[in-house]
Design an enzyme around this catalytic site. Structure first.
Site, PDB file in Angstrom:
ATOM      1  N   HIS A 137      -6.148  -1.008  -7.414  1.00 20.50           N
ATOM      2  CA  HIS A 137      -6.107  -1.084  -5.948  1.00 20.50           C
ATOM      3  C   HIS A 137      -5.219  -0.050  -5.278  1.00 20.50           C
ATOM      4  O   HIS A 137      -5.219   0.067  -4.060  1.00 20.50           O
ATOM      5  CB  HIS A 137      -5.641  -2.474  -5.503  1.00 20.50           C
ATOM      6  CG  HIS A 137      -4.164  -2.673  -5.622  1.00 20.50           C
ATOM      7  ND1 HIS A 137      -3.531  -2.773  -6.824  1.00 20.50           N
ATOM      8  CD2 HIS A 137      -3.196  -2.754  -4.679  1.00 20.50           C
ATOM      9  CE1 HIS A 137      -2.236  -2.934  -6.622  1.00 20.50           C
ATOM     10  NE2 HIS A 137      -2.000  -2.911  -5.336  1.00 20.50           N
TER      11      HIS A 137
HETATM   12  N1  UDP Z   1      -3.442 -11.118  -8.099  1.00 20.13           N
HETATM   13  C1  UDP Z   1      -4.196 -12.267  -7.866  1.00 20.13           C
HETATM   14  N2  UDP Z   1      -5.554 -12.129  -7.746  1.00 20.13           N
HETATM   15  C2  UDP Z   1      -6.208 -10.939  -7.864  1.00 20.13           C
HETATM   16  C3  UDP Z   1      -5.418  -9.770  -8.111  1.00 20.13           C
HETATM   17  C4  UDP Z   1      -4.044  -9.890  -8.213  1.00 20.13           C
HETATM   18  O1  UDP Z   1      -3.650 -13.360  -7.776  1.00 20.13           O
HETATM   19  O2  UDP Z   1      -7.440 -10.899  -7.740  1.00 20.13           O
HETATM   20  C5  UDP Z   1      -1.981 -11.256  -8.186  1.00 20.13           C
HETATM   21  C6  UDP Z   1      -1.396 -10.731  -9.458  1.00 20.13           C
HETATM   22  O3  UDP Z   1      -1.429 -11.707 -10.461  1.00 20.13           O
HETATM   23  C7  UDP Z   1       0.011 -10.356  -9.059  1.00 20.13           C
HETATM   24  C8  UDP Z   1      -0.156  -9.913  -7.636  1.00 20.13           C
HETATM   25  O4  UDP Z   1      -1.397 -10.466  -7.175  1.00 20.13           O
HETATM   26  O5  UDP Z   1       0.865 -11.463  -9.086  1.00 20.13           O
HETATM   27  C9  UDP Z   1      -0.189  -8.425  -7.630  1.00 20.13           C
HETATM   28  O6  UDP Z   1      -0.600  -7.987  -6.456  1.00 20.13           O
HETATM   29  P1  UDP Z   1      -1.138  -6.506  -6.254  1.00 20.13           P
HETATM   30  O7  UDP Z   1      -1.705  -6.018  -7.525  1.00 20.13           O
HETATM   31  O8  UDP Z   1      -2.003  -6.577  -5.057  1.00 20.13           O
HETATM   32  O9  UDP Z   1       0.169  -5.710  -5.845  1.00 20.13           O
HETATM   33  P2  UDP Z   1       1.342  -4.985  -6.640  1.00 20.13           P
HETATM   34  O10 UDP Z   1       1.871  -5.915  -7.667  1.00 20.13           O
HETATM   35  O11 UDP Z   1       0.782  -3.740  -7.222  1.00 20.13           O
HETATM   36  O12 UDP Z   1       2.342  -4.699  -5.582  1.00 20.13           O
END
Ligand code: UDP
Length: 362
Positions: free
Chosen positions: A209
């Site tokens: 993403h």
């Molecule tokens: N997550 C979720 N459903 C999804 C994709 C991600 O619950 O379809 C959760 C994932 O387990 C993690 C968080 O969202 O806890 C991560 O978010 P994201 O990847 O959007 O952001 P980042 O961690 O890169 O800031």
């Protein structure tokens, strides 16, 4: 009763805030008002997390869905300031590295309200990432910084933070508490494996993403090529972030990967617990893979969670399809000691204790 305002807006912030909110409700020593900026607003990117994780319903939903970073951050700044004038809190708590984080910290700082930043000190050293800029500025204007790792603490020291009069705490990573608290609930409640006919240990979980990957057609195409190559050997399932979905359609890309809608946290934890391996550009997923004893292939050129790579739990492959497949083959044979404690213990309690005592919330 003293009062804090918690600013959230994006999926990972709902998950992190849920850990601390539960402790605040249990102890009942100060009040928490939750403000949702509206950055993520789809049912499966926002509401589902509030329901599953018992997060307090936001008292304010600022409903800001701009796509340009400047307009989004500017509107948030203006609206958060209005909330802070109304609520007059003793402190503001912000999480991570999104525009909501920066706007929350800046609005509070300008009103001389104390700011606590949870997940401070992380650095990718890539100033082209909007998240890196958000982190650096938020850290610098906060009063209390909670570092998830020793590396994060070292980063702050090397930037001179020791001399800024900011309270710096090595708290550990709050997501570790989220995974340990919700894992059992996820196992009992999620039916995602049955829904998509997935067998334990027989699929790879992927999420992509980050803007630097999704907005560049060549990079996105290469990532999908790498995932397609892996899917010649094992099923690959990818819950698709709305931005990635949009770009795949826009760039007219195709893939053999099983694309599904974004899933709630219970489903995600279940997928993590039962997958063979993870491919991701998400920060949160890198650690959640480790907490679930799974190797992780990082589709980025760097990571803020260096300790995972240094200890052989994860590999950085960028957007090189060949490297991605090599990493998959490497991890099929790799044995790692996932018992290593890289992210602390009782992190939520530690943060609560310091917040209360250092920010004078008692
Ligand atoms: N997550 C979720 N459903 C999804 C994709 C991600 O619950 O379809 C959760 C994932 O387990 C993690 C968080 O969202 O806890 C991560 O978010 P994201 O990847 O959007 O952001 P980042 O961690 O890169 O800031």
């Amino acid at each position: 009763m003293k009062k804090i305002v918690t600013i959230v807006g994006a999926r990972p912030q709902f998950i992190k805030a849920a850990v601390l909110s539960r402790i605040i409700v249990e102890k009942n020593e100060f009040e928490e008002i939750v403000v949702h900026t509206g950055q993520h607003f789809d049912q499966n990117m926002s509401e589902i997390f509030f329901n599953e994780m018992d997060l307090p319903i936001p008292k304010y939903n600022l409903d800001i869905h701009e796509s340009m970073h400047g307009a989004m951050t500017g509107k948030m700044l203006e609206k958060i300031e209005k909330v802070l004038v109304l609520e007059n809190p003793d402190a503001v708590v912000v999480y991570g590295d999104t525009n909501s984080t920066l706007a929350g910290a800046l609005a509070a700082n300008k009103m001389h309200i104390q700011v606590a930043h949870i997940e401070a000190g992380l650095r990718s050293f890539n100033m082209e990432m909007p998240e890196e800029v958000n982190r650096i500025i938020t850290d610098r204007i906060s009063n209390q910084l909670f570092c998830p790792t020793k590396q994060a603490l070292e980063n702050l020291k090397s930037e001179g933070f020791d001399h800024f009069g900011i309270d710096i705490v090595l708290s550990g990573d709050i997501m570790k508490d989220a995974v340990s608290y919700y894992n059992q609930k996820a196992e009992a409640n999620s039916t995602i494996l049955e829904q998509f006919d997935l067998d334990s240990d027989k699929f790879v979980l992927a999420t992509i993403h980050r803007q630097e990957n999704t907005d560049d057609p060549i990079k996105l195409k290469n990532i999908l090529k790498g995932l397609d190559d892996i899917s010649e050997e094992i099923k690959v399932v990818m819950p698709l972030h709305p931005r990635t979905k949009k770009r795949i359609a826009e760039f007219e890309l195709s893939t053999k990967v099983l694309l599904i809608d974004p899933v709630g946290y219970f489903d995600m934890l279940k997928l993590l617990a039962h997958c063979k391996m993870v491919v991701t550009d998400s920060g949160g997923l890198q650690k959640e893979s480790f907490f679930n004893k799974k190797h992780c292939i990082i589709a980025r050129d760097e990571t803020e969670w260096k300790e995972l790579v240094d200890n052989g739990f994860a590999k950085i492959v960028g957007t090189d399809a060949g490297k991605m497949l090599d990493a998959y083959d490497h991890f099929l044979k790799a044995k790692s000691n996932f018992e290593m404690n890289l992210y602390g213990d009782n992190v939520g309690e530690t943060i609560y204790f310091h917040l209360k005592n250092k920010l004078g919330l008692n």
